[in-house]
Design a protein around this motif. Structure first.
Motif, PDB file in Angstrom:
ATOM      1  N   GLY A   1     -24.682  47.857  16.293  1.00 17.14           N
ATOM      2  CA  GLY A   1     -25.311  47.664  17.602  1.00 17.14           C
ATOM      3  C   GLY A   1     -26.724  48.094  17.601  1.00 17.14           C
ATOM      4  N   VAL A   2     -26.575  49.308  17.285  1.00 19.42           N
ATOM      5  CA  VAL A   2     -28.147  50.117  17.092  1.00 19.42           C
ATOM      6  C   VAL A   2     -29.171  49.356  16.247  1.00 19.42           C
ATOM      7  N   ARG A   3     -28.778  48.748  15.153  1.00 22.51           N
ATOM      8  CA  ARG A   3     -29.491  48.041  14.313  1.00 22.51           C
ATOM      9  C   ARG A   3     -30.021  46.717  14.741  1.00 22.51           C
ATOM     10  N   LEU A   4     -28.995  46.056  15.629  1.00 27.66           N
ATOM     11  CA  LEU A   4     -29.196  45.007  16.299  1.00 27.66           C
ATOM     12  C   LEU A   4     -30.599  44.919  17.126  1.00 27.66           C
ATOM     13  N   PHE A   5     -30.522  46.132  17.873  1.00 27.40           N
ATOM     14  CA  PHE A   5     -31.622  46.109  18.838  1.00 27.40           C
ATOM     15  C   PHE A   5     -32.789  46.814  18.453  1.00 27.40           C
ATOM     16  N   ARG A   6     -32.874  47.477  17.297  1.00 26.99           N
ATOM     17  CA  ARG A   6     -33.899  47.998  16.470  1.00 26.99           C
ATOM     18  C   ARG A   6     -34.641  47.058  15.556  1.00 26.99           C
ATOM     19  N   GLY A   7     -33.971  45.892  15.221  1.00 32.75           N
ATOM     20  CA  GLY A   7     -34.512  45.081  14.331  1.00 32.75           C
ATOM     21  C   GLY A   7     -34.275  45.298  12.750  1.00 32.75           C
ATOM     22  N   THR A   8     -33.220  46.197  12.487  1.00 35.08           N
ATOM     23  CA  THR A   8     -33.063  46.465  11.292  1.00 35.08           C
ATOM     24  C   THR A   8     -31.693  46.014  10.816  1.00 35.08           C
ATOM     25  N   LEU A   9     -31.125  45.088  11.351  1.00 36.48           N
ATOM     26  CA  LEU A   9     -29.767  44.503  10.813  1.00 36.48           C
ATOM     27  C   LEU A   9     -29.882  44.023   9.680  1.00 36.48           C
ATOM     28  N   PRO A  10     -31.048  43.369   9.201  1.00 31.26           N
ATOM     29  CA  PRO A  10     -31.154  42.877   7.792  1.00 31.26           C
ATOM     30  C   PRO A  10     -30.654  43.961   6.611  1.00 31.26           C
ATOM     31  N   ASN A  11     -30.940  44.965   7.069  1.00 30.73           N
ATOM     32  CA  ASN A  11     -30.906  46.287   6.131  1.00 30.73           C
ATOM     33  C   ASN A  11     -29.095  46.590   6.096  1.00 30.73           C
ATOM     34  N   SER A  12     -28.298  46.088   6.638  1.00 28.01           N
ATOM     35  CA  SER A  12     -26.971  46.466   6.832  1.00 28.01           C
ATOM     36  C   SER A  12     -26.411  45.768   5.806  1.00 28.01           C
ATOM     37  N   ARG A  13     -25.320  46.755   4.910  1.00 24.37           N
ATOM     38  CA  ARG A  13     -24.307  46.057   3.855  1.00 24.37           C
ATOM     39  C   ARG A  13     -23.538  45.020   4.356  1.00 24.37           C
ATOM     40  N   TYR A  14     -23.367  44.890   5.837  1.00 28.11           N
ATOM     41  CA  TYR A  14     -22.365  44.218   6.220  1.00 28.11           C
ATOM     42  C   TYR A  14     -23.209  42.713   6.601  1.00 28.11           C
ATOM     43  N   ILE A  15     -24.316  42.468   6.190  1.00 26.62           N
ATOM     44  CA  ILE A  15     -25.063  41.436   6.546  1.00 26.62           C
ATOM     45  C   ILE A  15     -25.412  40.536   5.267  1.00 26.62           C
ATOM     46  N   ASP A  16     -25.083  39.146   5.323  1.00 22.75           N
ATOM     47  CA  ASP A  16     -25.686  38.186   4.240  1.00 22.75           C
ATOM     48  C   ASP A  16     -26.410  37.307   4.995  1.00 22.75           C
ATOM     49  N   MET A  17     -27.852  37.046   4.254  1.00 26.76           N
ATOM     50  CA  MET A  17     -28.849  36.003   4.858  1.00 26.76           C
ATOM     51  C   MET A  17     -29.193  35.168   3.901  1.00 26.76           C
ATOM     52  N   GLU A  18     -29.510  34.034   4.257  1.00 24.70           N
ATOM     53  CA  GLU A  18     -29.860  32.861   3.549  1.00 24.70           C
ATOM     54  C   GLU A  18     -30.927  32.003   4.506  1.00 24.70           C
ATOM     55  N   VAL A  19     -31.803  31.185   3.552  1.00 23.61           N
ATOM     56  CA  VAL A  19     -32.691  30.154   4.520  1.00 23.61           C
ATOM     57  C   VAL A  19     -32.741  29.049   3.895  1.00 23.61           C
ATOM     58  N   SER A  20     -32.600  28.013   4.760  1.00 26.87           N
ATOM     59  CA  SER A  20     -32.534  26.625   4.224  1.00 26.87           C
ATOM     60  C   SER A  20     -33.089  25.613   5.373  1.00 26.87           C
ATOM     61  N   GLU A  21     -33.269  24.508   5.106  1.00 29.61           N
ATOM     62  CA  GLU A  21     -33.426  23.220   5.943  1.00 29.61           C
ATOM     63  C   GLU A  21     -32.210  22.816   6.673  1.00 29.61           C
ATOM     64  N   ASP A  22     -31.203  22.931   5.916  1.00 28.65           N
ATOM     65  CA  ASP A  22     -29.858  22.521   6.753  1.00 28.65           C
ATOM     66  C   ASP A  22     -28.646  23.099   5.970  1.00 28.65           C
ATOM     67  N   TYR A  23     -27.578  22.964   6.644  1.00 27.08           N
ATOM     68  CA  TYR A  23     -26.250  23.662   6.136  1.00 27.08           C
ATOM     69  C   TYR A  23     -25.195  22.664   6.751  1.00 27.08           C
ATOM     70  N   VAL A  24     -23.957  22.905   6.098  1.00 26.58           N
ATOM     71  CA  VAL A  24     -22.734  22.461   6.461  1.00 26.58           C
ATOM     72  C   VAL A  24     -21.868  23.505   6.757  1.00 26.58           C
ATOM     73  N   LEU A  25     -21.183  23.483   7.656  1.00 29.95           N
ATOM     74  CA  LEU A  25     -20.161  24.607   7.785  1.00 29.95           C
ATOM     75  C   LEU A  25     -18.867  24.055   8.205  1.00 29.95           C
ATOM     76  N   LYS A  26     -17.614  24.549   7.396  1.00 27.34           N
ATOM     77  CA  LYS A  26     -16.359  24.016   7.831  1.00 27.34           C
ATOM     78  C   LYS A  26     -15.447  25.383   7.931  1.00 27.34           C
ATOM     79  N   SER A  27     -14.434  24.966   8.904  1.00 27.06           N
ATOM     80  CA  SER A  27     -13.345  25.837   9.167  1.00 27.06           C
ATOM     81  C   SER A  27     -12.036  25.139   9.033  1.00 27.06           C
ATOM     82  N   GLU A  28     -11.073  25.901   9.147  1.00 27.22           N
ATOM     83  CA  GLU A  28      -9.834  25.463   9.190  1.00 27.22           C
ATOM     84  C   GLU A  28      -9.400  25.002  10.550  1.00 27.22           C
TER      85      GLU A  28
END
Length: 290
Positions: free
Chosen positions: A227-254
């Motif tokens: 929560g603190v990282r979210l408001f401080r702008g440091t969330l990408p530094n968390s080990r619980y965050i994965d980040m990617e960059v793309s022009e499009d995505y497909v997401l599927k769930s059960e």
């Protein structure tokens, strides 16, 4: 001519303050104020403005009203302005629009314009963020509350956190599939949800790219730090965050997906979504675009 579109049921302002806003707008030269009467009306008004060659349409309301007006302006020469009176004001904050009403009105009338990207989730437009998981769950709970604002949102988030369980997803982009257990998945065009909650602090709203932010399952004790990282702008530094960059995505769930787009919840009847971008397709009245 500039049109101002106000949703009388939107935002966190009192009726008295809303009347002051209406009076302030009506004092402006060469401006017209239109009140919405039903869901989707703001989009229809925006489309009419485009047909009539109106230079600017200013959304007076929260992120939902902003989204409705913006979707009617994509691909046109009519610019979106914002008078932010919502709970989060995500797009207004990203575009450096003043939060004080008098300044925001003058800003909407006088400030130059810029071009930003528009994103789509299964043909549903969004301009800040969209996603699935915990954020969508909270957005759905929040939408059912009588009171709005950050305090109510925080209360609903805490209540939901105690019962919400991470889910399994498959994300496809750039020709590869990724299976992920996630607490939440966010597709970010802008940096934040609103209220300066910076889910994707490095996102640029005019770069033709969508930032994917996956919050992985985490122990209960890590929640305050996240929560603190979210408001401080440091969330990408968390080990619980994965980040990617793309022009499009497909997401599927059960199972059929509960989503949010610019904070608005929606239950879909499909377990698959495609998220894509239309670069620099929306003209906006803005400060420094980042």
């Amino acid at each position: 001519m500039i049109w101002f579109v106000l949703n009388p049921k939107s935002g966190t302002t009192t009726p008295a303050k809303r009347n002051k806003i209406i009076q302030a707008i009506n004092k402006q030269a060469n401006c017209r104020l239109i009140l919405t009467e039903y869901a989707g009306h703001a989009t229809e008004i925006a489309q009419q403005a485009v047909q009539q060659g109106i230079s600017r349409v200013v959304a007076v309301g929260g992120d939902g009203t902003v989204n409705e007006v913006a979707r009617g302006l994509v691909g046109s020469d009519t610019a979106l302005g914002i008078i932010p009176i919502g709970s989060g004001n995500g797009l207004a904050r990203h575009l450096n629009i003043p939060l004080k009403i008098d300044k925001a009105i003058q800003f909407a009338i006088q400030q130059p314009t810029a071009q930003i990207d528009a994103c789509y989730l299964n043909e549903i437009p969004f301009f800040c963020t969209a996603g699935v998981g915990f954020d969508a769950f909270v957005a759905n709970e929040f939408a059912q509350q009588e009171s709005r604002g950050l305090k109510t949102y925080a209360k609903m988030s805490l209540k939901s956190f105690r019962t919400y369980k991470p889910e399994a997803y498959v994300i496809s982009h750039q020709g590869k599939d990724y299976a992920k257990m996630a607490f939440s998945i966010t597709f970010a065009n802008a940096t934040q949800y609103g209220n300066n909650a910076l889910i994707s602090p490095k996102s640029k709203i005019d770069d033709g790219l969508i930032d994917l932010v996956v919050l992985k399952p985490f122990p209960f004790g890590a929640a305050p730090i996240i929560g603190v990282r979210l408001f401080r702008g440091t969330l990408p530094n968390s080990r619980y965050i994965d980040m990617e960059v793309s022009e499009d995505y497909v997401l599927k769930s059960e199972k059929p997906l509960l989503i949010h787009f610019d904070g608005e919840p929606l239950q879909l009847d499909t377990n698959e979504i495609r998220v894509y971008i239309k670069p620099k397709s929306l003209k906006v009245v803005a400060g420094v675009v980042e």
